[in-house]
Every structure is written in structure tokens, then in C-alpha cells.
Scaffold this motif. Sequence first.
Motif, PDB file in Angstrom:
ATOM      1  N   ARG A  85       0.848  -1.192   0.000  1.00 39.74           N
ATOM      2  CA  ARG A  85       0.000   0.000   0.000  1.00 39.74           C
ATOM      3  C   ARG A  85       0.882   1.240   0.000  1.00 39.74           C
TER       4      ARG A  85
ATOM      5  N   VAL B  42     -16.899  10.232   2.252  1.00 36.22           N
ATOM      6  CA  VAL B  42     -17.356   8.848   2.499  1.00 36.22           C
ATOM      7  C   VAL B  42     -18.575   8.550   1.627  1.00 36.22           C
TER       8      VAL B  42
ATOM      9  N   GLY C 173     -15.375   7.009  -0.359  1.00 31.92           N
ATOM     10  CA  GLY C 173     -14.182   6.882   0.468  1.00 31.92           C
ATOM     11  C   GLY C 173     -14.447   5.997   1.686  1.00 31.92           C
ATOM     12  N   GLN C 174     -13.388   5.398   2.205  1.00 32.27           N
ATOM     13  CA  GLN C 174     -13.506   4.547   3.394  1.00 32.27           C
ATOM     14  C   GLN C 174     -12.870   5.258   4.581  1.00 32.27           C
TER      15      GLN C 174
ATOM     16  N   VAL D 101      -7.617   7.100   7.647  1.00 32.88           N
ATOM     17  CA  VAL D 101      -7.569   6.494   8.983  1.00 32.88           C
ATOM     18  C   VAL D 101      -7.280   7.589  10.010  1.00 32.88           C
TER      19      VAL D 101
ATOM     20  N   ILE E 295     -11.787   4.982   8.545  1.00 37.56           N
ATOM     21  CA  ILE E 295     -11.503   4.065   9.654  1.00 37.56           C
ATOM     22  C   ILE E 295     -11.095   4.928  10.841  1.00 37.56           C
TER      23      ILE E 295
ATOM     24  N   SER F  51      -8.116   6.548  -1.001  1.00 30.33           N
ATOM     25  CA  SER F  51      -9.317   5.711  -0.999  1.00 30.33           C
ATOM     26  C   SER F  51      -9.725   5.375   0.432  1.00 30.33           C
ATOM     27  N   THR F  52      -8.773   5.459   1.361  1.00 29.94           N
ATOM     28  CA  THR F  52      -9.038   5.168   2.766  1.00 29.94           C
ATOM     29  C   THR F  52      -8.404   6.254   3.625  1.00 29.94           C
TER      30      THR F  52
END
Length: 74
Positions: A20, A65, A69-70, A44, A72, A41-42
Motif C-alpha cells: 500500500r 465517504v 471513500g472509506q 484512517v 476508519i 481511498s481510505t
Amino acid sequence: YNTGATGTRAFFDLLAETGRNPARWQEPPSALNDSRANKPSTFVIIGQTRREFTDDDISHIFRWVTDGGQLIII
């Protein structure tokens, strides 16, 4: 990049070692919604942030989101 007891550095290294492309986000949340090639894309969020998110920041994150989008939160 914390090398302390939280393990965030280990998490960062694991992501990098498994192909990644982790990066420390250094732009305002509104930049998540910019149309550009290197858009994450993510996203955190780990622990307490150095600066609290404003209502406007949260709105931008939720819009990102909603657009796929993700998020966390740890």
C-alpha cells in the motif's frame, strides 16, 4: 509516525510493506473532495488528533465517504 506504545508506526510500516502507499495527511479535510489523481481511498484517524475537527471538517469527511471513500477510526 508514532514509535511509542500506540503501534501506529508499526501499522504504517505494515501498510507500506504489503504494497500500500500510506501517507500522513497534511491537508485540510476539504481537500479530500478535490478531483485529483492521488486522492486517498481510505482515511484512517487514530486516537486523539492534534487539532479538533470542526463541523465543516466533519461535513467534508462525510461527503467524501458518501462519494465512496472509506473512513476508519481507531
